[in-house]
Design a protein around this motif. Structure first.
Motif, PDB file in Angstrom:
ATOM      1  N   LEU A 106      42.140  30.777  47.978  1.00  0.00           N
ATOM      2  CA  LEU A 106      41.229  31.438  47.046  1.00  0.00           C
ATOM      3  C   LEU A 106      41.733  32.858  46.827  1.00  0.00           C
ATOM      4  N   ASN A 107      41.134  33.563  45.854  1.00  0.00           N
ATOM      5  CA  ASN A 107      41.582  34.925  45.555  1.00  0.00           C
ATOM      6  C   ASN A 107      40.413  35.792  45.086  1.00  0.00           C
ATOM      7  N   LYS A 108      40.736  37.034  44.707  1.00  0.00           N
ATOM      8  CA  LYS A 108      39.711  37.976  44.249  1.00  0.00           C
ATOM      9  C   LYS A 108      38.990  37.461  43.011  1.00  0.00           C
ATOM     10  N   GLN A 109      39.719  36.815  42.131  1.00  0.00           N
ATOM     11  CA  GLN A 109      39.083  36.285  40.920  1.00  0.00           C
ATOM     12  C   GLN A 109      38.042  35.234  41.275  1.00  0.00           C
ATOM     13  N   TRP A 110      38.307  34.432  42.288  1.00  0.00           N
ATOM     14  CA  TRP A 110      37.345  33.424  42.740  1.00  0.00           C
ATOM     15  C   TRP A 110      36.058  34.107  43.192  1.00  0.00           C
ATOM     16  N   LEU A 111      36.203  35.228  43.916  1.00  0.00           N
ATOM     17  CA  LEU A 111      35.013  35.980  44.344  1.00  0.00           C
ATOM     18  C   LEU A 111      34.215  36.443  43.128  1.00  0.00           C
ATOM     19  N   LYS A 112      34.904  36.972  42.138  1.00  0.00           N
ATOM     20  CA  LYS A 112      34.236  37.439  40.918  1.00  0.00           C
ATOM     21  C   LYS A 112      33.574  36.284  40.179  1.00  0.00           C
ATOM     22  N   ASN A 113      34.240  35.148  40.132  1.00  0.00           N
ATOM     23  CA  ASN A 113      33.694  33.972  39.450  1.00  0.00           C
ATOM     24  C   ASN A 113      32.481  33.406  40.183  1.00  0.00           C
ATOM     25  N   ASN A 114      32.329  33.771  41.449  1.00  0.00           N
ATOM     26  CA  ASN A 114      31.220  33.266  42.255  1.00  0.00           C
ATOM     27  C   ASN A 114      30.174  34.323  42.556  1.00  0.00           C
ATOM     28  N   LEU A 140      30.358  37.928  42.784  1.00  0.00           N
ATOM     29  CA  LEU A 140      30.595  39.293  43.249  1.00  0.00           C
ATOM     30  C   LEU A 140      31.074  40.142  42.082  1.00  0.00           C
ATOM     31  N   HIS A 141      30.485  41.302  41.929  1.00  0.00           N
ATOM     32  CA  HIS A 141      30.862  42.204  40.847  1.00  0.00           C
ATOM     33  C   HIS A 141      32.266  42.740  41.112  1.00  0.00           C
ATOM     34  N   SER A 142      33.005  43.013  40.064  1.00  0.00           N
ATOM     35  CA  SER A 142      34.374  43.510  40.215  1.00  0.00           C
ATOM     36  C   SER A 142      34.407  44.836  40.987  1.00  0.00           C
ATOM     37  N   ASN A 143      33.379  45.680  40.837  1.00  0.00           N
ATOM     38  CA  ASN A 143      33.323  46.933  41.603  1.00  0.00           C
ATOM     39  C   ASN A 143      33.180  46.658  43.101  1.00  0.00           C
ATOM     40  N   THR A 144      32.421  45.619  43.437  1.00  0.00           N
ATOM     41  CA  THR A 144      32.240  45.252  44.836  1.00  0.00           C
ATOM     42  C   THR A 144      33.551  44.747  45.420  1.00  0.00           C
ATOM     43  N   VAL A 145      34.263  43.918  44.681  1.00  0.00           N
ATOM     44  CA  VAL A 145      35.557  43.408  45.141  1.00  0.00           C
ATOM     45  C   VAL A 145      36.526  44.577  45.350  1.00  0.00           C
ATOM     46  N   ALA A 146      36.483  45.558  44.457  1.00  0.00           N
ATOM     47  CA  ALA A 146      37.337  46.739  44.599  1.00  0.00           C
ATOM     48  C   ALA A 146      36.984  47.513  45.868  1.00  0.00           C
ATOM     49  N   LYS A 147      35.695  47.642  46.166  1.00  0.00           N
ATOM     50  CA  LYS A 147      35.271  48.327  47.386  1.00  0.00           C
ATOM     51  C   LYS A 147      35.772  47.587  48.620  1.00  0.00           C
ATOM     52  N   LEU A 148      35.667  46.276  48.609  1.00  0.00           N
ATOM     53  CA  LEU A 148      36.152  45.484  49.740  1.00  0.00           C
ATOM     54  C   LEU A 148      37.652  45.680  49.930  1.00  0.00           C
ATOM     55  N   GLU A 200      35.730  50.091  51.647  1.00  0.00           N
ATOM     56  CA  GLU A 200      34.623  51.007  51.411  1.00  0.00           C
ATOM     57  C   GLU A 200      33.306  50.334  51.776  1.00  0.00           C
ATOM     58  N   ASN A 201      32.236  51.133  51.784  1.00  0.00           N
ATOM     59  CA  ASN A 201      30.911  50.622  52.141  1.00  0.00           C
ATOM     60  C   ASN A 201      30.421  49.576  51.150  1.00  0.00           C
ATOM     61  N   VAL A 202      29.903  48.481  51.692  1.00  0.00           N
ATOM     62  CA  VAL A 202      29.196  47.476  50.899  1.00  0.00           C
ATOM     63  C   VAL A 202      27.889  47.167  51.626  1.00  0.00           C
ATOM     64  N   THR A 203      26.956  46.566  50.926  1.00  0.00           N
ATOM     65  CA  THR A 203      25.650  46.282  51.523  1.00  0.00           C
ATOM     66  C   THR A 203      25.706  45.041  52.412  1.00  0.00           C
ATOM     67  N   CYS A 204      24.700  44.931  53.249  1.00  0.00           N
ATOM     68  CA  CYS A 204      24.563  43.724  54.072  1.00  0.00           C
ATOM     69  C   CYS A 204      24.389  42.495  53.183  1.00  0.00           C
ATOM     70  N   GLU A 205      23.758  42.673  52.039  1.00  0.00           N
ATOM     71  CA  GLU A 205      23.584  41.555  51.110  1.00  0.00           C
ATOM     72  C   GLU A 205      24.939  41.018  50.647  1.00  0.00           C
ATOM     73  N   VAL A 206      25.902  41.903  50.405  1.00  0.00           N
ATOM     74  CA  VAL A 206      27.248  41.474  50.012  1.00  0.00           C
ATOM     75  C   VAL A 206      27.887  40.679  51.149  1.00  0.00           C
ATOM     76  N   ILE A 207      27.745  41.165  52.364  1.00  0.00           N
ATOM     77  CA  ILE A 207      28.312  40.453  53.512  1.00  0.00           C
ATOM     78  C   ILE A 207      27.664  39.080  53.655  1.00  0.00           C
ATOM     79  N   CYS A 208      26.352  39.014  53.472  1.00  0.00           N
ATOM     80  CA  CYS A 208      25.652  37.721  53.529  1.00  0.00           C
ATOM     81  C   CYS A 208      26.160  36.776  52.444  1.00  0.00           C
TER      82      CYS A 208
END
Length: 75
Positions: free
Chosen positions: A24-32, A34-42, A46-54
């Motif tokens: 899988l790749n970053k695009q898969w995360l976006k397609n499922n 996750l916002h592109s800004n969140t993927v960039a933070k990961l 950088e800091n992401v919320t617990c909701e993102v981790i969940c």
């Protein structure tokens, strides 16, 4: 390396290793959902919320320790 936090930072290298293992790749995360800004933070540990981790754990059927690791601040 992320440049924040007096106590260290969270390294998401394990996330990218797991994605590669699952072919899988970053695009898969976006397609499922996750916002592109969140993927960039990961990508930059950088800091992401617990909701993102969940959401990542749900998508990848894993536990937080499978996708992230605490790193001590370098002195």
């Amino acid at each position: 390396m992320a440049n924040y936090g007096e106590n260290g930072y969270i390294d998401f290298s394990k996330l990218w290793e797991l994605l590669e293992k699952k072919e899988l790749n970053k695009q898969w995360l976006k397609n499922n959902g996750l916002h592109s800004n969140t993927v960039a933070k990961l990508t930059k540990n950088e800091n992401v919320t617990c909701e993102v981790i969940c959401k990542l754990c749900k998508l990848l059927n894993c536990q937080p320790a499978d996708i992230m690791e605490y790193k001590r601040k370098q002195l």
